[in-house]
Design a protein around this motif. Structure first.
Motif, PDB file in Angstrom:
ATOM      1  N   GLU A 286      -0.603   8.628   0.719  1.00 59.63           N
ATOM      2  CA  GLU A 286      -0.133  10.016   0.768  1.00 59.63           C
ATOM      3  C   GLU A 286      -1.210  10.913   1.360  1.00 59.63           C
ATOM      4  O   GLU A 286      -0.977  12.070   1.639  1.00 59.63           O
TER       5      GLU A 286
ATOM      6  N   THR B 177       0.843  -1.194   0.000  1.00 54.92           N
ATOM      7  CA  THR B 177       0.000   0.000   0.000  1.00 54.92           C
ATOM      8  C   THR B 177       0.880   1.246   0.000  1.00 54.92           C
ATOM      9  O   THR B 177       2.000   1.234   0.525  1.00 54.92           O
ATOM     10  N   VAL B 178       0.348   2.309  -0.585  1.00 59.43           N
ATOM     11  CA  VAL B 178       1.034   3.595  -0.586  1.00 59.43           C
ATOM     12  C   VAL B 178       0.014   4.642  -0.164  1.00 59.43           C
ATOM     13  O   VAL B 178      -1.011   4.812  -0.825  1.00 59.43           O
TER      14      VAL B 178
ATOM     15  N   VAL C  30      -7.506   2.208  -6.233  1.00 64.94           N
ATOM     16  CA  VAL C  30      -6.793   3.470  -6.350  1.00 64.94           C
ATOM     17  C   VAL C  30      -7.730   4.612  -5.964  1.00 64.94           C
ATOM     18  O   VAL C  30      -8.827   4.728  -6.513  1.00 64.94           O
TER      19      VAL C  30
ATOM     20  N   ARG D 181      -3.641   2.342  -3.268  1.00 63.43           N
ATOM     21  CA  ARG D 181      -2.944   3.643  -3.250  1.00 63.43           C
ATOM     22  C   ARG D 181      -3.940   4.744  -2.917  1.00 63.43           C
ATOM     23  O   ARG D 181      -5.003   4.823  -3.512  1.00 63.43           O
TER      24      ARG D 181
END
Lengths: 406, 425
Positions: free
Chosen positions: A305, A302-303, A335, A318
């Motif tokens: 931000e 996982t990312v 996403v 993401r």
């Protein structure tokens, strides 16, 4: 343990809507990186069961792929095996499984070839960690034909129940059993974990094959043994989740997030097929500058931000800068683009949320229900700046492909 | 690359990594949360479809061998695919340990000869990079080279740390300088070689028979002097030698810069998760009190405190009120409530007691015992060490592996200090 196990993994469970359009309930992802069936298989592994058959019918190939040869659950070796048992055609038998009892009956040769004295039948749908050895010991010591497992549901007595409800005497012998009663006579709810003496089960299945109507264990086999007072109850005190409705499915995920979590995942040992669920290639989770992550579980790959709160993110999800994800369960590779706001969302694999889209709403202090969970189908796309209402099911934007089943 | 054999040099001591590599080979040092350094080279080998890989081990190979297993994580297990560990051995004539990189290869030429390859890849297990060996192999074949050496430009001020090559416009090498004081080129050898099999044998025989044992120092220059065609293959991507504590820390920190530096997902890096036990760990848990910024968090981590610009391996616990900044924390290390860890590398299964401070005070004086290894302000706590509740550990400090609470005579380890376990030499 002189036990052969059969895992019931054939069912679809309509209440889970699009999550079970292309997989059986047992193959529905759960807990950030698992499939539901991993909980039963891990319990069998930890209990030292060496021979396991998986009874499958609805969308069997996904289970075949996941199960492999059973090596992930230590079920592969000289005297260990895991076998998928789909419906089959024979010279005499040509039917689909008509029910769980029929599925057992049709696969009796698997039980027979194991040479085991006892047969453990468990559902592949439920979320719990249980050592079956104490169950086995009490079953053998009592000499019962069947020992069935129950959890206590506070407040169930007197109301309607979605479970099988047992009444027991002071020796834990089951004296009454009703499936989904309008007025429950006790707080004991069936976990669909049954330990049978093989010979007794065989006799019941043969009788059932001759004279049965529904061919379900809970409907015909269990009540027959209860009528003869040959069935006992074993009460399990740990966490157990049914997770058969969208509300329950989300609640069970939220149960992993509180401090301390009522679903204590970090104390459990759950194994999965790493390759099949995308863990083998997933790097550790990465948290970007300015991200906020709290009361959440992040799988490898996982990312994040943006902001993630009270949510579970599966491998490869993401969340872009400025996006906010609350009270949600996002399955693999979803996403969430910049500025999107998700609340109370369950998104199947590969769903995409366009920039500044608004999907569902957080639950606030209320428990999630089927009416407050917003569902997004696998590979669906919510366009940028679109709004999806609370409780809706979004299926648009799925790339065209050949429909295999309708 | 069907007709090649690969030898991966993984025997090095990595002495400048000090206690990180004292009880394990340098290629086995954990990196990037859930990987080990050697995974990057093995991943490159996998993506190039290499089928026969021998790994030359020597120094403390136990954790390395266990990690390599049967090679299956890198698709090196099958009817035609093989990962073979090649440890030093005693024979009729040669009873010595490997005396250098060329010697290690020379002693294992029977592994190479068994497959009768046209070419042999020589790789090192010490570097972090993603490289397409197939493209390099095509270059090597197109040039009809006896030897192709991968090179990349390095900053001129660092050039004297490397083996340098000068090449003409066609890429043919015209000059060698091994760690020269006066570099005339800034093209550094990356330690990635493709030899034609006969050139390899020729180079090895010329050198090992004459008492010199390294590729850079002897084997390659002897081929050059014999006039064999040697080419430099230019590489321009990310490549780091992580041979020092500072460079190891820097490369780990490149992870949190995202796609611009190390991109683990795009590189599709593989590891043996079964070996380090992380296949039994669930997704990382960020509690309601957690606060995490610019970090890498592996599975099984439980975070209730603050984590900034740090790399956490599987199973790390950061308790409530604890703060971890600019640090690398390896498998199953526990940081108790209220502790503060700053610019520190905590090896596996370290226990940092409640309200302990690690990494505080002056970063100026280098470590008194190992001034060449530990001088940039980073402190290192070795595998399994315990830092007692309320202790204060300075900067440029070393706490040796296995140090117990009872080994702490004082709760203060001032900057530049070293603490050993009572039982260790």
């Amino acid at each position: 343990m002189d036990v052969v196990a059969l895992v019931l993994a054939g069912g679809r469970v309509d209440e889970l809507s699009v999550l079970t359009h292309h997989r059986p309930k047992a193959a529905v992802p759960f807990g950030g990186q698992y499939l539901c069936i991993d909980f039963a298989l891990s319990n069998l592994m930890l209990s030292g069961v060496r021979k396991v058959g998986v009874l499958s019918q609805y969308h069997a190939p996904v289970l075949a792929e996941h199960l492999g040869v059973g090596e992930h659950w230590d079920l592969y070796g000289r005297d260990r095996r895991a076998e998928l048992l789909p419906p089959f055609q024979g010279s005499e038998r040509w039917d689909w499984y008509r029910g769980t009892a029929d599925a057992l009956h049709q696969n009796w040769d698997f039980v027979e070839s194991s040479g085991c004295e006892h047969v453990l039948v468990v559902s592949g749908d439920h979320v719990y960690q249980m050592d079956y050895r104490p169950l086995y010991e009490s079953h053998v010591a009592s000499g019962a034909d069947l020992t069935a497992c129950f959890v206590r549901i506070p407040g169930q007595t007197g109301g309607s129940s979605r479970f099988g409800v047992a009444e027991v005497d002071d020796q834990n012998v089951i004296v009454g059993y009703e499936e989904k009663p309008a007025r429950a006579r006790s707080d004991l709810a069936s976990m669909t974990v049954y330990l049978f003496r093989a010979a007794a089960l065989r006799a019941q299945l043969e009788e059932n094959a001759r004279a049965g109507h529904t061919f379900q264990i809970y409907d015909e086999v269990l009540p027959a043994l209860v009528a003869e007072r040959r069935a006992r109850a074993h009460v399990f005190g740990g966490y157990w989740a049914y997770a058969r409705t969208l509300g329950e499915y989300v609640q069970a995920h939220l149960d992993m997030l509180a401090t301390p979590p009522s679903l204590p995942l970090d104390e459990w040992t759950i194994r999965t097929n790493e390759e099949h669920v995308g863990l083998e290639t997933a790097p550790p989770a990465r948290i970007g500058a300015g991200a906020e992550v709290r009361a959440a579980r992040l799988a490898p790959g996982t990312v994040v931000e943006g902001t993630v709160e009270r949510s579970v993110l599966f491998p490869g999800v993401r969340v872009a800068k400025g996006a906010v994800v609350r009270d949600s369960v996002l399955l693999g590779s979803c996403v969430v683009e910049a500025g999107a706001q998700l609340g109370g969302v369950v998104a199947d694999e590969g769903a995409r949320f366009g920039a500044e889209s608004v999907v569902g709403a957080p639950f606030g202090d209320a428990a999630p229900t089927d009416a407050t969970v917003t569902l997004v189908a696998a590979s669906a796309t919510v366009p940028a700046r679109a709004t999806v209402a609370v409780g809706a099911t979004w299926t648009q934007g799925v790339p065209r492909r050949e429909e295999k089943d309708t | 690359m069907k007709n090649t054999v690969t030898l991966l040099l993984a025997g090095g001591m990595g002495s400048r990594l000090n206690i990180l590599a004292r009880w394990r080979a340098k290629p086995a040092v954990p990196f990037a949360g859930s990987y080990r350094i050697i995974d990057f080279t093995l991943t490159n080998a996998m993506h190039a479809g290499l089928e026969r890989v021998g790994v030359l081990t020597q120094y403390r190979p136990k954790s390395l061998m266990s990690h390599l297993g049967n090679g299956q994580p890198w698709d090196l297990w099958g009817k035609r695919r093989k990962l073979q560990i090649l440890p030093p051995f005693t024979g009729h004539d040669e009873s010595d340990w490997y005396r250098g990189t060329a010697d290690a290869v020379y002693q294992n030429m029977d592994f190479v000869d068994r497959y009768d390859p046209s070419d042999v890849l020589i790789l090192s297990g010490d570097h972090i990079y993603r490289m397409d060996y197939e493209a390099m192999y095509d270059f090597h074949r197109a040039k009809k080279a006896a030897l192709t050496i991968a090179v990349m430009p390095v900053p001129w001020e660092e050039a004297s740390r490397f083996g340098l090559l000068g090449a003409d416009d066609d890429g043919r090498v015209v000059e060698f300088q091994e760690k020269p004081a006066d570099p005339r080129s800034n093209l550094a050898s990356m330690g990635v070689y493709i030899f034609s099999a006969d050139a390899l044998r020729e180079g090895l025989e010329a050198t090992c028979r004459h008492g010199s044992f390294d590729f850079g120092g002897h084997a390659i220059p002897s081929l050059f002097e014999a006039g064999r065609p040697i080419y430099a293959y230019p590489f321009s991507g990310y490549w780091r030698d992580v041979g020092t504590i500072q460079s190891y820390w820097d490369a780990n920190m490149d992870l949190i810069r995202g796609e611009t530096a190390i991109d683990l997902a795009a590189w599709d890096v593989r590891t043996n998760a079964e070996d380090d036990g992380s296949t039994e760990l669930g997704p990382a848990w960020f509690a309601a009190a957690a606060s995490v910024d610019q970090s890498v968090v592996s599975r099984g981590c439980v975070i209730e405190g603050r984590v900034e610009r740090s790399i956490l391996s599987p199973g790390v616990r950061v308790e409530r009120g604890a703060v971890v900044r600019d640090s690398i924390v390896m498998h199953e290390t526990v940081i108790r409530a209220g502790a503060a860890v700053d610019r520190t590398i905590l090896d596996k299964r370290v226990h940092v007691g409640a309200r302990t401070v690690v990494g505080t005070g002056s970063a100026t004086p280098p470590n008194e015992e190992f001034p060449a290894h530990v001088d940039t302000g980073l402190s290192v706590v070795g595998k399994g060490a315990a830092v007692p509740e309320g202790a204060r550990v300075g900067r440029n400090c070393l706490v040796f592996p296995g140090v117990k609470e009872s080994d702490w005579q004082s709760v203060e380890l001032p900057s530049a200090g070293t603490l050993r376990a009572e039982s260790s030499a």
